[in-house]
Motif scaffolding. Structure first.
Motif, PDB file in Angstrom:
ATOM      1  N   GLY A  16       2.720  54.453 -17.638  1.00 35.00           N
ATOM      2  CA  GLY A  16       2.918  54.907 -16.265  1.00 35.00           C
ATOM      3  C   GLY A  16       2.207  56.205 -15.936  1.00 35.00           C
ATOM      4  O   GLY A  16       1.608  56.851 -16.806  1.00 35.00           O
ATOM      5  N   THR A  68      -2.891  58.421 -12.613  1.00 32.11           N
ATOM      6  CA  THR A  68      -2.611  57.173 -13.324  1.00 32.11           C
ATOM      7  C   THR A  68      -2.900  57.314 -14.821  1.00 32.11           C
ATOM      8  O   THR A  68      -3.586  58.247 -15.257  1.00 32.11           O
ATOM      9  N   ILE A 158       6.508  48.431 -12.333  1.00 27.23           N
ATOM     10  CA  ILE A 158       5.851  48.043 -13.586  1.00 27.23           C
ATOM     11  C   ILE A 158       6.757  47.106 -14.383  1.00 27.23           C
ATOM     12  O   ILE A 158       6.305  46.082 -14.917  1.00 27.23           O
ATOM     13  N   GLU A 161       6.683  43.700 -12.878  1.00 25.55           N
ATOM     14  CA  GLU A 161       5.378  43.061 -13.064  1.00 25.55           C
ATOM     15  C   GLU A 161       5.204  42.515 -14.481  1.00 25.55           C
ATOM     16  O   GLU A 161       4.588  41.469 -14.685  1.00 25.55           O
ATOM     17  N   TYR A 162       5.763  43.214 -15.467  1.00 26.90           N
ATOM     18  CA  TYR A 162       5.537  42.843 -16.875  1.00 26.90           C
ATOM     19  C   TYR A 162       6.762  42.227 -17.544  1.00 26.90           C
ATOM     20  O   TYR A 162       6.757  42.036 -18.758  1.00 26.90           O
ATOM     21  N   ILE A 193      -1.707  50.340 -17.213  1.00 26.16           N
ATOM     22  CA  ILE A 193      -0.500  51.176 -17.123  1.00 26.16           C
ATOM     23  C   ILE A 193      -0.276  52.003 -18.391  1.00 26.16           C
ATOM     24  O   ILE A 193       0.557  52.897 -18.409  1.00 26.16           O
TER      25      ILE A 193
END
Length: 205
Positions: A16, A68, A158, A161-162, A193
């Motif tokens: 992250g 990021t 995140i 998404e994962y 990420i």
């Protein structure tokens, strides 16, 4: 006097972004913030951080910079260390806000060094950098809440998404769930990420 508090969230995680936040709070509003229960974000639940962050954003001038995982890796590959990365973000925030004084939760082991670096940019404005400033100054505590709430939101996205791949965990290198999640990828397959420049990931090469 309008005081700009600056703090960050996500310096240590391997997953992250790093978020740096600044918020300008007039001294006469401090009593209101005390009544609201503003304190160091680490002492608040994620739900409370979310609620307070929204209130703060509606009440005051504020700014955030998101760095990021890929940005961090690229900058570190060019010999820009994490302290410098954060200082660059702080300067972006400072240039976008109006204030009379700055208080920063120091990321540098030598707070005076950070103060001097910021003073070169802001000139005649008083700059104070201290360790644990988010515990001592309500302006910095407010910035910590905004930074942490923004990072919380990104980490939740995140995780969704994962989730088919595994449990991301907290994103910190010491978290067993995070370690297990990283094992799903080879070093070259690591998603954007992940901070590939972290030792935890480097060991997977």
């Amino acid at each position: 006097m309008n005081i700009l508090g600056i703090d960050e969230a996500g310096r240590g995680p391997v997953i992250g972004p790093l978020i740096v936040a600044g918020i300008v709070i007039p001294e006469e509003k401090v009593a209101i913030l005390n009544r609201m229960g503003i304190k160091d974000s680490k002492k608040l639940t994620p739900t409370r951080r979310k609620v307070l962050s929204r209130k703060l954003e509606s009440m005051f001038e504020w700014e955030t910079v998101e760095i990021t995982a890929r940005d961090i890796d690229n900058l570190r590959a060019n010999d820009v260390n994490l302290n410098e990365i954060e200082k660059i973000a702080m300067i972006k925030i400072i240039k976008n806000l109006n204030f009379d004084e700055i208080i920063i939760d120091s990321v540098d082991i030598k707070p005076k060094r950070l103060e001097e670096g910021i003073k070169k940019v802001v000139g005649d404005v008083q700059v104070k950098a201290e360790h644990k400033a988010d515990d001592k100054y309500i302006q910095v505590a407010a910035a910590s809440i905004i930074a942490k709430a923004k990072r919380d939101h990104i980490i939740e996205k995140i995780k969704k998404e994962y989730r088919q791949i595994g449990n991301v965990g907290s994103g910190y290198p010491s978290d067993p769930k995070t370690k297990e999640f990283l094992k799903n990828f080879s070093y070259d397959e690591m998603p954007d990420i992940v901070r590939k420049s972290w030792n935890t990931v480097q060991k997977l090469k």
